[in-house]
Design a protein around this motif. Structure first.
Motif, PDB file in Angstrom:
ATOM      1  N   VAL A   1       0.850  -1.176   0.000  1.00  0.00           N
ATOM      2  CA  VAL A   1       0.000   0.000   0.000  1.00  0.00           C
ATOM      3  C   VAL A   1       0.889   1.230   0.000  1.00  0.00           C
ATOM      4  CG1 VAL A   1      -1.982  -1.084   1.105  1.00  0.00           C
ATOM      5  CG2 VAL A   1      -0.219  -0.081   2.519  1.00  0.00           C
ATOM      6  N   SER A   2       0.391   2.295  -0.529  1.00  0.00           N
ATOM      7  CA  SER A   2       1.139   3.544  -0.619  1.00  0.00           C
ATOM      8  C   SER A   2       1.264   4.192   0.747  1.00  0.00           C
ATOM      9  CB  SER A   2       0.415   4.490  -1.585  1.00  0.00           C
ATOM     10  OG  SER A   2       0.821   5.808  -1.384  1.00  0.00           O
ATOM     11  N   SER A   3       2.459   4.702   1.050  1.00  0.00           N
ATOM     12  CA  SER A   3       2.664   5.362   2.341  1.00  0.00           C
ATOM     13  C   SER A   3       1.926   6.693   2.424  1.00  0.00           C
ATOM     14  CB  SER A   3       4.155   5.577   2.603  1.00  0.00           C
ATOM     15  OG  SER A   3       4.689   6.417   1.614  1.00  0.00           O
ATOM     16  N   GLY A   4       1.487   7.218   1.310  1.00  0.00           N
ATOM     17  CA  GLY A   4       0.744   8.469   1.323  1.00  0.00           C
ATOM     18  C   GLY A   4      -0.755   8.233   1.348  1.00  0.00           C
ATOM     19  N   GLY A   5      -1.166   7.028   1.746  1.00  0.00           N
ATOM     20  CA  GLY A   5      -2.569   6.646   1.715  1.00  0.00           C
ATOM     21  C   GLY A   5      -3.419   7.391   2.726  1.00  0.00           C
TER      22      GLY A   5
ATOM     23  N   THR B   1      -2.512   7.072   6.538  1.00  0.00           N
ATOM     24  CA  THR B   1      -1.335   7.875   6.877  1.00  0.00           C
ATOM     25  C   THR B   1      -1.698   9.351   6.966  1.00  0.00           C
ATOM     26  OG1 THR B   1       0.104   6.262   5.818  1.00  0.00           O
ATOM     27  CG2 THR B   1       1.024   8.464   6.178  1.00  0.00           C
ATOM     28  N   LYS B   2      -2.504   9.813   6.017  1.00  0.00           N
ATOM     29  CA  LYS B   2      -2.908  11.220   6.012  1.00  0.00           C
ATOM     30  C   LYS B   2      -3.769  11.533   7.241  1.00  0.00           C
ATOM     31  CE  LYS B   2      -5.312  14.766   3.324  1.00  0.00           C
ATOM     32  NZ  LYS B   2      -5.502  15.515   4.533  1.00  0.00           N
ATOM     33  N   CYS B   3      -4.728  10.672   7.543  1.00  0.00           N
ATOM     34  CA  CYS B   3      -5.585  10.886   8.717  1.00  0.00           C
ATOM     35  C   CYS B   3      -4.754  10.906  10.002  1.00  0.00           C
ATOM     36  CB  CYS B   3      -6.646   9.796   8.815  1.00  0.00           C
ATOM     37  SG  CYS B   3      -7.917   9.898   7.548  1.00  0.00           S
ATOM     38  N   ALA B   4      -3.814   9.981  10.108  1.00  0.00           N
ATOM     39  CA  ALA B   4      -2.966   9.936  11.299  1.00  0.00           C
ATOM     40  C   ALA B   4      -2.130  11.203  11.407  1.00  0.00           C
ATOM     41  CB  ALA B   4      -2.056   8.707  11.244  1.00  0.00           C
TER      42      ALA B   4
ATOM     43  N   ASP C   1      -2.732  14.135  10.127  1.00  0.00           N
ATOM     44  CA  ASP C   1      -3.609  15.263  10.437  1.00  0.00           C
ATOM     45  C   ASP C   1      -3.998  15.292  11.920  1.00  0.00           C
ATOM     46  OD1 ASP C   1      -3.475  15.943   7.774  1.00  0.00           O
ATOM     47  OD2 ASP C   1      -5.516  15.269   7.294  1.00  0.00           O
ATOM     48  N   SER C   2      -3.980  14.134  12.568  1.00  0.00           N
ATOM     49  CA  SER C   2      -4.316  14.035  13.988  1.00  0.00           C
ATOM     50  C   SER C   2      -3.095  14.177  14.880  1.00  0.00           C
ATOM     51  CB  SER C   2      -4.956  12.672  14.271  1.00  0.00           C
ATOM     52  OG  SER C   2      -6.124  12.506  13.527  1.00  0.00           O
ATOM     53  N   GLY C   3      -1.930  14.336  14.266  1.00  0.00           N
ATOM     54  CA  GLY C   3      -0.700  14.441  15.038  1.00  0.00           C
ATOM     55  C   GLY C   3      -0.169  13.095  15.492  1.00  0.00           C
ATOM     56  N   PHE C   4      -0.682  12.035  14.899  1.00  0.00           N
ATOM     57  CA  PHE C   4      -0.288  10.673  15.270  1.00  0.00           C
ATOM     58  C   PHE C   4       0.774  10.177  14.305  1.00  0.00           C
ATOM     59  CE2 PHE C   4      -0.823   6.037  15.205  1.00  0.00           C
ATOM     60  CZ  PHE C   4      -0.826   5.749  16.566  1.00  0.00           C
ATOM     61  N   GLU C   5       1.787   9.496  14.844  1.00  0.00           N
ATOM     62  CA  GLU C   5       2.837   8.912  14.011  1.00  0.00           C
ATOM     63  C   GLU C   5       2.664   7.400  13.984  1.00  0.00           C
ATOM     64  OE1 GLU C   5       7.594   8.114  14.190  1.00  0.00           O
ATOM     65  OE2 GLU C   5       6.859   9.985  15.052  1.00  0.00           O
ATOM     66  N   ILE C   6       2.361   6.850  12.818  1.00  0.00           N
ATOM     67  CA  ILE C   6       2.184   5.403  12.674  1.00  0.00           C
ATOM     68  C   ILE C   6       3.559   4.745  12.656  1.00  0.00           C
ATOM     69  CG2 ILE C   6       1.403   3.557  11.140  1.00  0.00           C
ATOM     70  CD1 ILE C   6      -0.805   5.428  10.171  1.00  0.00           C
ATOM     71  N   GLN C   7       3.719   3.733  13.485  1.00  0.00           N
ATOM     72  CA  GLN C   7       4.969   2.978  13.506  1.00  0.00           C
ATOM     73  C   GLN C   7       4.835   1.637  12.802  1.00  0.00           C
ATOM     74  OE1 GLN C   7       5.955   2.855  17.663  1.00  0.00           O
ATOM     75  NE2 GLN C   7       6.782   4.923  17.621  1.00  0.00           N
ATOM     76  N   HIS C   8       3.652   1.067  12.826  1.00  0.00           N
ATOM     77  CA  HIS C   8       3.428  -0.226  12.186  1.00  0.00           C
ATOM     78  C   HIS C   8       1.952  -0.337  11.811  1.00  0.00           C
ATOM     79  CE1 HIS C   8       3.720  -4.492  11.330  1.00  0.00           C
ATOM     80  NE2 HIS C   8       2.643  -4.667  12.077  1.00  0.00           N
ATOM     81  N   THR C   9       1.710  -0.816  10.620  1.00  0.00           N
ATOM     82  CA  THR C   9       0.348  -1.023  10.153  1.00  0.00           C
ATOM     83  C   THR C   9       0.218  -2.438   9.617  1.00  0.00           C
ATOM     84  OG1 THR C   9       0.175   1.274   9.467  1.00  0.00           O
ATOM     85  CG2 THR C   9      -1.415  -0.230   8.519  1.00  0.00           C
ATOM     86  N   THR C  10      -0.862  -3.101   9.942  1.00  0.00           N
ATOM     87  CA  THR C  10      -1.174  -4.392   9.352  1.00  0.00           C
ATOM     88  C   THR C  10      -2.531  -4.250   8.676  1.00  0.00           C
ATOM     89  OG1 THR C  10       0.025  -5.573  11.075  1.00  0.00           O
ATOM     90  CG2 THR C  10      -1.556  -6.834   9.789  1.00  0.00           C
TER      91      THR C  10
END
Length: 167
Positions: A130-134, A137-140, A142-151
């Motif tokens: 999946v694209s990292s600009g999905g 990622t954008k929602c996170a 915008d919320s000030g959240f940093e994603i470290q791992h996604t499944t």
């Protein structure tokens, strides 16, 4: 995996490929990575990766352990769990949460965000990226959240099962 097709005609990610070449290339990449990073790629670790590569399907830890035991490489659960943990930590495999199982990575060594397509008809699993600009990622961001791992796991029907269902 029992099949009437030749190995060269097997399917991965719902598309045909040269299975023998695929397995040998992935094992060589793992050998090279471990040598370069001074990691011990033990016989059990190598064989565990080989088992996952051979099946091109998600397997539970006890399924892997059964194969290892059948080949005289150990019968105790820690044997399989330690090997799976090493392979997972070094990016050679992924854990499929939905199935509580593991699958060999289709892009070992490459930075990617995997997504898994799980066929509910035949239980096959395909890895895609999946694209990292999905959107997530954008929602996170915008919320000030940093994603470290996604499944990301999606269930549905593979092309073969769609044909079977349509009949």
């Amino acid at each position: 995996m029992a099949t009437s097709r030749k190995i060269a005609d097997s399917v991965i990610g719902f598309s045909r490929h040269d299975h023998k070449r695929c397995v040998s290339r992935a094992l060589k990449q793992a050998d090279d990575y471990c040598r370069l990073n001074k990691l011990r790629f033990t016989e059990v670790r190598r064989r565990t990766l080989g088992i996952l590569l051979e099946s091109h399907s998600a397997m539970g830890a006890y399924d892997v352990l059964e194969r290892l035991n059948g080949e005289g490489l150990g019968s105790k659960p820690p044997i399989a769990y330690r090997a799976l943990s090493f392979l997972l930590d070094n990016g050679f495999i992924h854990r499929i949460e939905r199935l509580n199982a593991y699958i060999a990575c289709s892009q070992p060594g490459a930075a990617h965000e995997p997504a898994f397509l799980i066929c509910t008809g035949c239980n096959s699993v395909a890895e895609t990226s999946v694209s990292s600009g999905g959107t997530l990622t954008k929602c996170a961001r915008d919320s000030g959240f940093e994603i470290q791992h996604t499944t990301l796991e999606a269930e549905g029907h593979c092309p073969s099962c769609q044909v079977e269902t349509a009949r």
